[in-house]
Scaffold this active site. Structure first.
Site, PDB file in Angstrom:
ATOM      1  N   GLU A 310       0.813  -1.216   0.000  1.00 25.78           N
ATOM      2  CA  GLU A 310       0.000   0.000   0.000  1.00 25.78           C
ATOM      3  C   GLU A 310       0.852   1.274   0.000  1.00 25.78           C
ATOM      4  OE1 GLU A 310      -4.119  -1.434   2.005  1.00 25.78           O
ATOM      5  OE2 GLU A 310      -2.601  -0.792   3.430  1.00 25.78           O
ATOM      6  N   ASP A 387      -8.509  -8.880   4.152  1.00 25.55           N
ATOM      7  CA  ASP A 387      -8.245  -7.768   5.064  1.00 25.55           C
ATOM      8  C   ASP A 387      -9.306  -7.630   6.148  1.00 25.55           C
ATOM      9  OD1 ASP A 387      -7.159  -5.608   6.281  1.00 25.55           O
ATOM     10  OD2 ASP A 387      -7.633  -4.178   4.715  1.00 25.55           O
ATOM     11  N   GLU A 415     -12.823  -1.924  12.054  1.00 26.32           N
ATOM     12  CA  GLU A 415     -12.805  -1.200  10.786  1.00 26.32           C
ATOM     13  C   GLU A 415     -13.941  -1.612   9.863  1.00 26.32           C
ATOM     14  OE1 GLU A 415      -9.126  -1.774   8.741  1.00 26.32           O
ATOM     15  OE2 GLU A 415      -9.769  -0.766   6.911  1.00 26.32           O
TER      16      GLU A 415
END
Lengths: 712, 712
Positions: A310, A387, A415
């Site tokens: 990333e 993820d 998240e």
């Protein structure tokens, strides 16, 4: 003296309150509330702690243990015994073999048991010492005594039996703070970072000590202070001094400090001309930097690194491997007994060749490196291959790197599971992953899993975690890091009793809510193995329609692959064949949709809408049923909480009632938006009895969430 | 019932604690601590509050008043009387003329007094009503009763006499939150924004209610929720709903909600094709938007606007005036009785002609507009002409706009005075400005000053303000907004007694520290009228050497103008002649350095280094003396606090001791860096006895403060 006296009065206050409605609580005390026990339990506990005896000289760690015992006893009993120097009947005795020669004696029946418990284990035993009946907390080290003290207090508070022995199954039990140096927290939903970098090192908040207490009570023994998306400045002298101040507070509680290192730090600080891990200049810089850090923090744990992922810099920028990078840093900390935790969460850098399936990538990059890492490197692997989704099958790297010690990285902060507003007890998620891991990749995993890392949900909010119930996820992570075979329900029972009191009218219904909660979220978000269909960037809310992001594997449509012909990601041999990365017995089972657990169905298979499910429904109808079930269960969670109103203090009741109301609205949003979207793709009618979404699809597409939290 | 009972027990707890060391406090209770009084004071207070009587129907506001009285009495006395329906001897009676006809009767001696107190005033009186001796809290409205209740509690808590009447001298007493929608706070040093926009409107934190209580206790009657550097989204339906939820909590406490409006909102939301204030499309948009807001918040206060300043959009983008812009918005809210507060903090836009002196600019832009603003527009002017410096002369616009109602904007948060680590009691700053204003521009100011706005220092920190002592700045602002003639020392006495208890060993030394503190900061930062020599962007620490910023008037060298020949900004007729903007008597006095107050000397004059000061020292030697005095006083503050250790609870003692230690280091930094720099410019030797800076100038220039807080 001050602590004891205040605690005793607090206990008095609470005893007097016991006949009235429960007093308001704000959650700051976490599971270390130490509220008054009922009379029978008080008598039992008191009989075991008429005095507190610690033979030998005190250390900061034993001081913490004795202070905690006094705090706990003052709270639970109304008064705490003072420390005594002589063993007497009814003493609560804290002892190591070095402190109490009897324990080291060949004749001691405890000697052999202690020998099995390692440096951090403890045993609790009612026994006779020097002719007196005592309650013994024994360990091989002072930190073992502290852990034992917390265990004894936990048992006293829940009414569990006061006799046990325990040792951690994993040596590294770490929190990972994704906390930035400006106090924002990436994927944080509970206020700012608890680390006030600006105020440090001079100003040390009381909260740091309470953080240490809470973590030590679970056996967490390390914490990475800063975000894996790290900054060079954290390696400069001012920030090292700040980290050292935190380390000083945490040290007595057995918690080591670690830092996330940005791979290009020396280059960005303009102190080297490259960050190539094979450059002597770079190697020397990191060696000097490690020396500097260890001078300030003699027991510094080491580095956590996110590299070539990333957009983060890494060894591949110099055509070196992850092992080249990790080993260079490992060499710098090795003389100090430090470690490097190197994250396996990678996917192809921008512009590079994309794997056909992002789920394959970490395995493809890391599996070939097995055996090439230095001895003090651990590879840290997320629980699943994508993820931190509400549900993922376990990551295929577990079991695939027999020569490399692995850390399993869970996300405690939610998240993808509704931030800190929606209730989702993650004990069941942790358990599911750890169980499947154990079952399927057997020996290899057990032998190489050396630690667990949890991405913390801790922030500056008064209640630490953003909501009362999110505290349970911190708790469950810590308990499972100590014992990966622990059961989510047992942990929930323990947490609920400690958090809301051991009331039989309260604990079972709360535990039932917790055990239901994460499956509820999965059902209204991503049932049947769907994944990664959430909103862009903030990751809040449904967005299965998103198809316009730069990289294919950032788009929800990449993952659900819904079309007129069906839905799901084919990871069998007919598709990406990600299944080949698993052990053969798993690959075989999951190759056939009939033998694939329904919860992973669309993770591994692309199936027609009329595929016949075991329920007798078509896949389309089953999908709708799951969304409806999720919404129904969200409503049930709210209703169950409302029924508990008379038994919960007004403040915590109201806080959670407001959140559960919001959760019902979130469930409606997810259900309606996903049904509207998938119907637009499938072209199928809603079966009778299935309520149509409240709005047309375009409405859901138009929703935006500016200034959503957690983007750090 | 729950509140009373808990409060009573808390009081009991504290009474029992009184013989031990003071119990730890975390500061959450602010000045509303209500700790047990000593026996004599208890008897006195109890005799006046044997019952609480409110004739007539209760309202949310009277409910708040009665609840606060019960909370306060429970805390101070150990028990609180229940509300009673009949007046009896010893009653604490809350009454308005509408609730108690006797007050409205022509024969009532209080009728005339009440008539002078307006809608928000109150009187406290021991008198006879219906044949009973009562303590009367009387007002013309329920909000007056609430203010009276807080006044009565304040008097009871400090031991002040329980008889008074009071009415606010200014009608608008507002906090301005520079809080962003992502919960960062521009120039905030006490955690995140207390407004959890994400959780709103469903989840309403208990803190909002406690915020309302604290502000109502000071008479603050309005709050601007969001930063003057505003965003378009705050005007969208989701955020209006969130603001409405806050307004619902604040309403019973007499606090109206306002929003900062971004001038280009409709254009940026793509709902108009321009933001030109004279465009019918734009005018209609804002009218509709105002209607939408008032539907959700019927008592919405209005808009605060920062326009054409520091990059913000505004009417000048369309070649319109500030009045054109303000009047357009004023027309939108006028039908709803809303107001517009239009900020005068402007300086020339980038690329445009720069005034020779930034201090002149606001006056030059706004003075010509006097008389052109709509009746519901106020111009909001910072206390000084530059920007919230540790010391500035008052802004020349005060007294210069006789036809325009003005707001005075103070900064409570300490952007330029050491954040929330350094102690600086701002009561003396507020007093100094308000006094000079009154003295010098007399009638004109008194007639046009209609309100005070304070840029809040409130955040999510447990202690609200970042430190215990920073609470006093919130307190002092509120008390001075109610009464701009109040004395800083009196307010400090009151605050210290409420915050640390009315102990004669504690209050006077704390008040002395507070009264010394801001002058200390001025001395070690910007003595003798120096200003704007701080670090770039974060505004922390000394940086008088900075000369390379894009705009001349962003550079410290622009302001201090130090060179081999002398130091200071010439604002006389020989220089920028900013003095001409002041009333003639001021301009005359300040035109001559001999008659200019020394504290403003270098603000108005450029003087040679050997200029003879009244002390007999040269200017150079005097400057050094001031820096040394600042450091000596910072050390004295620390020493005085240490001497109070036995009398302060451990937690608050430690928190402040750590901050004062840091402040000494900050003082050393400022002193040493400024002396090193000014010496490099003046080329003069340090006189005997003046210690040389610890490091060479380059060292100070090399310091940086990455991730400093408050940049929002």
């Amino acid at each position: 003296m001050r602590i004891n006296f205040s605690a005793a009065l607090a206990a008095l206050l609470l005893t007097l309150c016991a006949t009235a409605a429960a007093a308001d609580e704000d959650g700051y005390d976490l599971w270390l509330r130490y509220r008054p026990l009922d009379r029978a339990a008080q008598a039992n506990v008191q009989s075991q702690a008429r005095s507190i005896v610690l033979p030998g000289a005190s250390s900061p760690t034993t001081q913490a243990a004795v202070a905690e015992l006094q705090r706990g006893l003052a709270g639970m009993l109304g008064k705490a015994p003072a420390p005594a120097s002589r063993i007497a009947d009814g003493a609560l005795l804290l002892a190591t073999p070095a402190r109490l020669p009897e324990l080291a004696a060949a004749a001691s029946p405890l000697r052999a048991e202690l020998a099995t418990l390692g440096n951090e284990g403890y045993l609790l035993r009612q026994t006779r010492v020097q002719g007196h009946n005592v309650t013994l907390i024994a360990a091989n080290s002072d930190i073992g005594l502290l852990y034992g003290a917390y265990a004894w207090l936990r048992d006293a508070g829940t009414g569990a039996k006061l006799e046990a022995s325990s040792a951690p199954k994993l040596s590294l039990r770490l929190l990972n703070h994704w906390d930035n140096l400006d106090r924002t927290v990436e994927r944080g939903y509970s206020g700012q970072s608890i680390w006030d970098w600006w105020a440090l090192p001079d100003i040390k908040d009381q909260r740091y000590t309470d953080y240490a207490r809470a973590n030590a009570s679970l056996g967490i023994n390390g914490t990475v202070l800063n975000n894996v998306n790290s900054k060079p400045e954290v390696m400069t002298a001012p920030f090292i001094a700040k980290a050292a101040a935190v380390a000083d507070v945490l040290r007595p509680y057995g918690i080591k400090v670690y830092l996330s290192a940005r791979f290009s730090t020396p280059l960005e600080l303009k102190e080297t001309s490259t960050a190539d891990p094979l450059s002597p200049e770079v190697r020397a810089w990191w060696q000097r930097k490690a020396d500097e850090i260890y001078k300030a923090i003699p027991d510094f744990g080491g580095f956590l690194v996110k590299a070539n992922s990333e957009g983060q810099p890494g060894p591949q920028d110099y055509h070196r491997t992850h092992a080249d990078g990790a080993n260079m840093l490992a060499a710098a900390v090795a003389p100090h007994k430090g470690i490097v935790m190197w994250r396996a969460f990678v996917y192809a850098p921008k512009g590079a060749h994309l794997a056909d399936d992002r789920a394959r990538q970490a395995y493809e990059e890391f599996k070939p490196l097995d055996g090439t890492f230095a001895a003090n490197v651990l590879v840290q692997v997320k629980n699943g291959a994508i993820d931190f989704q509400p549900r993922e099958p376990f990551h295929p790297l577990f079991g695939a790197m027999p020569k490399t010690p692995l850390m399993m990285e869970f996300q405690i902060t939610k998240e993808y599971l509704g931030y800190s507003t929606d209730m989702a007890y993650l004990g069941t998620l942790f358990e599911e992953t750890l169980e499947s891991d154990t079952k399927t990749a057997a020996g290899a995993v057990a032998n190489t899993l050396s630690g667990m890392a949890g991405v913390a949900n801790i922030g500056s909010d008064r209640n630490w975690a953003g909501s009362q119930f999110d505290q349970s996820n911190w708790y469950a992570f810590g308990r499972m890091a100590w014992n990966p075979q622990a059961k989510a329900r047992d942990i929930a029972v323990e947490w609920a009793a400690l958090t809301f009191g051991p009331d039989k009218r309260v604990v079972p219904p709360i535990v039932d809510m917790m055990m239901l909660s994460r499956e509820t979220v999965v059902n209204y978000m991503t049932p049947l193995g769907l994944h990664h269909i959430m909103g862009t960037s903030h990751h809040f809310g449904p967005a299965p329609w998103v198809d316009n992001l730069e990289r294919p594997d950032w788009n929800p449509v990449y993952y659900h692959r819904a079309s007129r012909d069906g839905i799901g990601f084919d990871r069998t041999t007919k598709g990406s064949n990600a299944l080949e990365q698993y052990a053969p017995e798993i690959a075989r089972q999951y190759a056939d949709p009939k033998t694939t657990p329904q919860q992973y169905l669309l993770w591994f298979h692309h199936l027609p809408w009329d595929y016949a499910m075991p329920s007798g429904r078509t896949l389309w109808a089953e999908l709708l049923t799951r969304y409806d079930q999720g919404l129904a269960d969200a409503r049930a969670l709210h209703a169950r909480w409302v029924a508990l109103k008379p038994l919960i203090d007004a403040r915590r009741y109201t806080e959670e009632e407001q959140r559960l109301t919001r959760q019902v609205n979130n469930a409606i949003l997810w259900r309606d938006a996903c049904i509207a979207y998938f119907q637009s793709v499938s072209g199928l009618a809603l079966p009778p009895g299935v309520q149509a979404p409240a709005h047309p699809l375009d409405y859901y597409k138009s929703l935006s969430y500016p200034y959503a939290p957690g983007r750090g």
